[in-house]
Design an enzyme around this catalytic site. Structure first.
Site, PDB file in Angstrom:
ATOM      1  N   ASP A   8     -13.414  -5.247  25.271  1.00  0.00           N
ATOM      2  CA  ASP A   8     -13.115  -5.666  26.657  1.00  0.00           C
ATOM      3  C   ASP A   8     -14.347  -5.390  27.534  1.00  0.00           C
ATOM      4  O   ASP A   8     -14.305  -4.607  28.474  1.00  0.00           O
ATOM      5  CB  ASP A   8     -11.876  -4.931  27.195  1.00  0.00           C
ATOM      6  CG  ASP A   8     -12.042  -3.406  27.224  1.00  0.00           C
ATOM      7  OD1 ASP A   8     -11.355  -2.767  28.058  1.00  0.00           O
ATOM      8  OD2 ASP A   8     -12.859  -2.861  26.450  1.00  0.00           O
TER       9      ASP A   8
ATOM     10  N   HIS B 289     -18.119   6.508  25.017  1.00  0.00           N
ATOM     11  CA  HIS B 289     -16.830   6.185  24.371  1.00  0.00           C
ATOM     12  C   HIS B 289     -16.966   5.146  23.246  1.00  0.00           C
ATOM     13  O   HIS B 289     -16.758   5.462  22.086  1.00  0.00           O
ATOM     14  CB  HIS B 289     -15.854   5.645  25.427  1.00  0.00           C
ATOM     15  CG  HIS B 289     -15.610   6.568  26.583  1.00  0.00           C
ATOM     16  ND1 HIS B 289     -15.049   7.821  26.472  1.00  0.00           N
ATOM     17  CD2 HIS B 289     -15.848   6.401  27.915  1.00  0.00           C
ATOM     18  CE1 HIS B 289     -14.955   8.382  27.660  1.00  0.00           C
ATOM     19  NE2 HIS B 289     -15.423   7.548  28.558  1.00  0.00           N
TER      20      HIS B 289
HETATM   21  O1  RIB Z   1     -11.230   5.372  27.869  1.00  0.00           O
HETATM   22  C1  RIB Z   1     -12.416   4.697  27.591  1.00  0.00           C
HETATM   23  C2  RIB Z   1     -12.150   3.306  27.107  1.00  0.00           C
HETATM   24  O2  RIB Z   1     -11.547   2.534  28.142  1.00  0.00           O
HETATM   25  C3  RIB Z   1     -13.434   2.546  26.748  1.00  0.00           C
HETATM   26  O3  RIB Z   1     -13.146   1.617  25.737  1.00  0.00           O
HETATM   27  C4  RIB Z   1     -13.788   1.842  28.021  1.00  0.00           C
HETATM   28  O4  RIB Z   1     -14.551   0.641  27.782  1.00  0.00           O
HETATM   29  C5  RIB Z   1     -12.417   1.469  28.523  1.00  0.00           C
HETATM   30  O5  RIB Z   1     -12.027   0.279  27.855  1.00  0.00           O
HETATM   31 CA    CA Z   2     -13.854  -0.722  26.017  1.00  0.00          CA
END
Ligand code: RIB
Ligand code: CA
Length: 302
Positions: free
Chosen positions: A8, A237
């Protein structure tokens, strides 16, 4: 490693896609897109744009536009920007999206490469749940699903209980965790151990590969948000899910049954299940943060 990233994009998603595009041991077969940081239409457009920017010529297949059961929601633009790429205005990629849905593309590629395909979901995991529903063989065909999401022994980042990807589609995550597929969870327990700061993004811009200059601007936007909530760095992340797929030895993992709270204040919370019937998965509880940080930056010298 044959890989599909379900994404995303999203700033940390862009970092993950760049890492995969540059890593010599990754054959990035395609991207599938999902709502989350942005709408699915924006995610698809951004994924096409990022692919072109990184010199990739790979399919980008558009996926689910809303959660399995929860009502659709409007993305929070303050985290990743109005178009999902920081201050960047809406990009206009040349290429068009693949003519298959994300779920169909995932099923077809897993069947084409049985036991070889790795899938890294780094947004709400709806497309993977759809693929599991579409093709009962998908769970066995796919080598492993290594997803960024969840928070086991740490606070969530959307509510005190839930990490964003789990929060945005808890039913899909519950379906994937109970599917019996080979699943690895890379949640906030480890991703918040590697924070990128301003100097990191300056260093990224000075790397041999020019993509670092683009990523620096995105990173600065993401960093501003994290600093606005009192964190002196932004979590690595999404790239950590891709790194965990390649280098699981950099993580301390346990084999656990994980369930997802599906309603109420704790919706999206991931916790240890007491059920003996529920399939297990690999859960990242700790990591070698220093090694992960250098592993991430290394590819930008390629
Ligand atoms: O919590 C972090 C996640 O949420 C990552 O994938 C960031 O891109 C959002 O999608
Ligand atoms: Ca993400």
């Amino acid at each position: 490693m044959k890989l599909i990233i379900d994404t995303d994009p999203g700033i940390d998603d862009a970092l993950a896609i760049a890492y995969a595009a540059l890593h010599p041991d990754i054959e990035l077969l395609g991207l599938t897109t999902v709502f989350g940081n942005v709408t699915t239409a924006q995610a698809t457009r951004n994924a096409l744009y990022l692919s072109e920017l990184m010199g990739l010529s790979i399919p980008v297949a558009a996926g689910a536009v809303k959660p399995m059961k929860l009502p659709p929601f409007a993305p929070k633009t303050r985290v990743h920007g109005p178009e999902g790429l920081g201050d960047l205005p809406a990009p206009s990629p040349f290429a068009k999206a693949h003519d298959m849905t994300a779920a169909q593309f995932l099923c077809d590629m897993a069947a084409l490469y049985p036991g070889e395909l790795v899938v890294c979901p780094i947004g709400p995991i709806t497309n993977i749940a759809d693929a599991l529903k579409m093709d009962p063989a998908f769970a066995q065909n796919v080598d492993k699903i290594v997803f960024m999401g969840g928070a086991l022994d740490v606070r969530g980042n959307v509510t005190p209980y839930a990490e964003a990807n789990a929060f945005h589609d808890p039913h899909a995550l519950d379906a994937v965790l109970s599917s019996g597929a080979n699943v690895t969870m890379v949640g906030l327990d480890v991703t918040l151990q590697v924070l990128l700061n301003d100097q990191d993004f300056t260093d990224l811009a000075n790397k041999k590969n020019g993509i670092g200059v683009f990523l620096k601007d995105l990173g600065r936007f993401y960093l501003d948000f994290y600093q606005s909530i009192g964190l002196n760095g932004c979590g690595l992340h999404d790239p950590m899910a891709v790194i965990a797929a390649l280098y699981p030895a950099l993580f301390k993992m346990e084999t656990l049954s994980i369930e997802v709270k599906l309603e109420g204040e704790e919706s999206g919370q991931t916790c240890r299940s007491q059920s003996k019937e529920r399939p297990t998965c690999r859960v990242s509880l700790d990591c070698d943060a220093h090694a992960l940080r250098s592993e991430f930056f290394k590819v930008f010298d390629n």
